[in-house]
Design an enzyme around this catalytic site. Structure first.
Site, PDB file in Angstrom:
ATOM      1  N   GLU A  44      -6.354 -10.539  -1.119  1.00 43.83           N
ATOM      2  CA  GLU A  44      -7.138 -10.305   0.109  1.00 43.83           C
ATOM      3  C   GLU A  44      -8.620 -10.250  -0.259  1.00 43.83           C
ATOM      4  OE1 GLU A  44      -5.669  -6.950   2.371  1.00 43.83           O
ATOM      5  OE2 GLU A  44      -3.590  -7.439   1.957  1.00 43.83           O
ATOM      6  N   GLU A  48       0.802  -1.232   0.000  1.00 46.13           N
ATOM      7  CA  GLU A  48       0.000   0.000   0.000  1.00 46.13           C
ATOM      8  C   GLU A  48       0.833   1.279   0.000  1.00 46.13           C
ATOM      9  OE1 GLU A  48      -2.818  -0.481   3.219  1.00 46.13           O
ATOM     10  OE2 GLU A  48      -3.476  -2.406   2.452  1.00 46.13           O
TER      11      GLU A  48
HETATM   12  O1  G3I Z   1      -5.232  -7.761  19.115  1.00 50.76           O
HETATM   13  C1  G3I Z   1      -5.893  -6.583  19.581  1.00 50.76           C
HETATM   14  C2  G3I Z   1      -6.669  -6.861  20.830  1.00 50.76           C
HETATM   15  O2  G3I Z   1      -5.765  -7.223  21.848  1.00 50.76           O
HETATM   16  C3  G3I Z   1      -7.463  -5.606  21.188  1.00 50.76           C
HETATM   17  O3  G3I Z   1      -8.251  -5.884  22.316  1.00 50.76           O
HETATM   18  C4  G3I Z   1      -8.346  -5.170  20.051  1.00 50.76           C
HETATM   19  C5  G3I Z   1      -9.110  -3.885  20.352  1.00 50.76           C
HETATM   20  O4  G3I Z   1      -9.168  -3.027  19.259  1.00 50.76           O
HETATM   21  O5  G3I Z   1      -7.532  -4.950  18.925  1.00 50.76           O
HETATM   22  C6  G3I Z   1      -6.828  -6.106  18.500  1.00 50.76           C
HETATM   23  O6  G3I Z   1      -6.069  -5.774  17.396  1.00 50.76           O
HETATM   24  C7  G3I Z   1      -6.779  -5.595  16.191  1.00 50.76           C
HETATM   25  C8  G3I Z   1      -6.189  -6.547  15.165  1.00 50.76           C
HETATM   26  O7  G3I Z   1      -6.785  -6.308  13.924  1.00 50.76           O
HETATM   27  C9  G3I Z   1      -6.402  -8.016  15.545  1.00 50.76           C
HETATM   28  O8  G3I Z   1      -7.752  -8.327  15.528  1.00 50.76           O
HETATM   29  C10 G3I Z   1      -6.598  -4.156  15.746  1.00 50.76           C
HETATM   30  O9  G3I Z   1      -7.273  -3.285  16.616  1.00 50.76           O
HETATM   31  C11 G3I Z   1      -7.139  -3.987  14.358  1.00 50.76           C
HETATM   32  O10 G3I Z   1      -6.801  -2.685  13.868  1.00 50.76           O
HETATM   33  C12 G3I Z   1      -6.511  -5.013  13.426  1.00 50.76           C
HETATM   34  O11 G3I Z   1      -7.102  -4.880  12.163  1.00 50.76           O
HETATM   35  C13 G3I Z   1      -6.404  -5.470  11.100  1.00 50.76           C
HETATM   36  C14 G3I Z   1      -6.044  -4.408  10.076  1.00 50.76           C
HETATM   37  O12 G3I Z   1      -5.457  -5.004   8.952  1.00 50.76           O
HETATM   38  C15 G3I Z   1      -5.097  -3.407  10.717  1.00 50.76           C
HETATM   39  O13 G3I Z   1      -4.352  -2.723   9.874  1.00 50.76           O
HETATM   40  C16 G3I Z   1      -7.304  -6.532  10.477  1.00 50.76           C
HETATM   41  O14 G3I Z   1      -7.463  -7.602  11.401  1.00 50.76           O
HETATM   42  C17 G3I Z   1      -6.695  -7.040   9.188  1.00 50.76           C
HETATM   43  O15 G3I Z   1      -7.643  -7.847   8.527  1.00 50.76           O
HETATM   44  C18 G3I Z   1      -6.322  -5.887   8.278  1.00 50.76           C
HETATM   45  O16 G3I Z   1      -5.697  -6.407   7.126  1.00 50.76           O
HETATM   46  C19 G3I Z   1      -5.341  -5.460   6.121  1.00 50.76           C
HETATM   47  C20 G3I Z   1      -4.115  -5.998   5.420  1.00 50.76           C
HETATM   48  O17 G3I Z   1      -3.091  -6.280   6.336  1.00 50.76           O
HETATM   49  C21 G3I Z   1      -3.627  -5.002   4.359  1.00 50.76           C
HETATM   50  N1  G3I Z   1      -4.686  -4.657   3.441  1.00 50.76           N
HETATM   51  C22 G3I Z   1      -5.945  -4.219   4.043  1.00 50.76           C
HETATM   52  C23 G3I Z   1      -6.419  -5.280   5.039  1.00 50.76           C
HETATM   53  C24 G3I Z   1      -7.757  -4.935   5.584  1.00 50.76           C
HETATM   54  O18 G3I Z   1      -7.666  -3.761   6.336  1.00 50.76           O
END
Ligand code: G3I
Length: 372
Positions: free
Chosen positions: A265, A160
């Site tokens: 994805e 990205e």
């Molecule tokens: O693990 C913590 C947890 O301890 C906490 O209680 C909770 C509260 O917010 O957050 C948890 O972490 C989250 C993590 O996912 C695991 O579930 C983060 O907040 C959350 O921001 C994170 O989101 C991920 C996102 O990327 C972050 O950038 C998504 O799971 C993931 O699917 C997403 O993937 C991205 C690709 O890497 C790149 N392309 C876009 C795609 C979708 O956004």
């Protein structure tokens, strides 16, 4: 009349059976066709894996994954904030488990991702010198790609890096290292892990302006004599609005540069959103209309979703000589990131399997393309 103890034993058995099929719903789904087998002569079929899946907390889920997929990308655990939490500390524990998972179940691992402006370690915010950013950048790539040398099949080296208009995103890397940082990232990854395939990955890079930027980026790396093997089109699209013409044009143009083309994805959003793409920094405010299918997905939307998936896979099959992998962003609807983005706590339905891991109409339409 049965004695009491038999009634109790019988009820327990009925409850147990009900649990097997309703709680996870995976038992039944083991007998359905396999995506990876169905498309084995065409392209790899991947999924994103979360911690519970990597740690094999549910054996039925593990079996299900191994039966349906032959490639996997970690949804979060190899991102720099998690794998490099402190300046001089790396945490490879989950990544190593993922590598073991792949070996055990014959699943190729795509490392995700070395250089991304998002999910950076918090210590980066305290760094304000070019030298320190360069040291972080170099050490991070060398150490992480080096650790997984010979263990992962491929890396999303840079993720990205582009704006929607095709210019380079003003990330901390661009600001401190200049526009050559992308070529540098590929060079360092190649040195640290020579046998690994190296990719550039982005969303909306099938759209003409962003695609032009992506083509220019690839050419620049190649012209510097640095290896880049493929491009990932993430494929976070919206139901009823799949840009099929742009996708086809992109497959052809990326392949013309010698790139392997991957859909990395894939998911199809069914909930309302007022913008396209997957910029995790973007958010929306909830209102009364923002979670319309909390109880169930209406059949009309279910059918449109199925038609969209069918059209996409038809296109992928048409270009199977150029498309090497199709990866879904998650196993089933219940685990999708789209339940929490761009609004938390919604009920989304973007994948081929429902919340009980049962195949949806979209699954059968995709499989049906290879029958008869
Ligand atoms: O693990 C913590 C947890 O301890 C906490 O209680 C909770 C509260 O917010 O957050 C948890 O972490 C989250 C993590 O996912 C695991 O579930 C983060 O907040 C959350 O921001 C994170 O989101 C991920 C996102 O990327 C972050 O950038 C998504 O799971 C993931 O699917 C997403 O993937 C991205 C690709 O890497 C790149 N392309 C876009 C795609 C979708 O956004």
């Amino acid at each position: 009349m049965l004695p009491n103890k038999h009634i109790i034993a019988l009820s327990a058995a009925v409850l147990l059976l009900a649990n097997v099929t309703t709680e996870k719903g995976t038992a039944l789904a083991q007998s359905i066709p396999s995506l990876k087998d169905t498309f084995k002569k065409d392209f790899g079929i991947g999924t994103a894996l979360n911690n519970a899946q990597i740690e094999e907390r549910d054996p039925q889920m593990t079996e299900f994954i191994a039966r349906q997929f032959n490639m996997a990308t970690p949804e979060n655990i190899m991102k720099s904030a998690l794998i490099h939490p402190k300046w001089d500390t790396y945490d490879f524990s989950m990544g190593d488990k993922l590598v073991d998972f792949g070996r055990k179940h014959n699943i190729k691992i795509n490392g995700h991702t070395l250089i991304w402006h998002s999910q950076l370690p918090s210590f980066i915010r305290g760094i304000h010198s070019q030298d320190s950013i360069r040291t972080f950048f170099t050490d991070h790539i060398k150490t992480v790609a080096g650790h997984y040398k010979g263990k992962v099949f491929s890396w999303d080296v840079v993720n990205e890096a582009l704006n929607e208009d095709g210019t380079l995103r003003k990330s901390v890397f661009l600001q401190y290292l200049g526009d050559d940082y992308i070529t540098q990232a590929f060079r360092l990854a190649q040195e640290a892990s020579p046998g690994t395939e190296l990719y550039y990955n982005d969303y909306n890079n099938e759209q003409p302006a962003k695609r032009a930027g992506c083509l220019a980026l690839i050419k620049k790396v190649k012209e510097a004599g640095v290896r880049i093997d493929g491009v990932g089109i993430q494929g976070h699209w919206h139901v009823g609005k799949i840009p099929l013409n742009d996708i086809e044009e992109s497959i052809n143009q990326y392949a013309a540069l010698g790139m392997k083309v991957m859909f990395t994805e894939l998911d199809i959003e069914v909930l309302p959103r007022n913008f396209q793409g997957a910029d995790v920094g973007q958010r929306m405010t909830a209102n009364e209309q923002s979670n319309p299918y909390a109880a169930a997905l209406p059949d009309s939307v279910q059918q449109q979703l199925a038609a969209d998936y069918e059209a996409l896979f038809k296109l992928f099959l048409k270009h199977k000589d150029k498309v090497t992998r199709v990866t879904f962003w998650g196993i089933n609807d219940g685990q999708s990131w789209l339940n929490n983005w761009p609004i938390r706590g919604r009920t989304s339905y973007p994948l081929l399997f429902d919340r009980n891991n049962q195949p949806k109409p979209a699954f059968y339409r995709v499989i049906g393309l290879k029958k008869g």
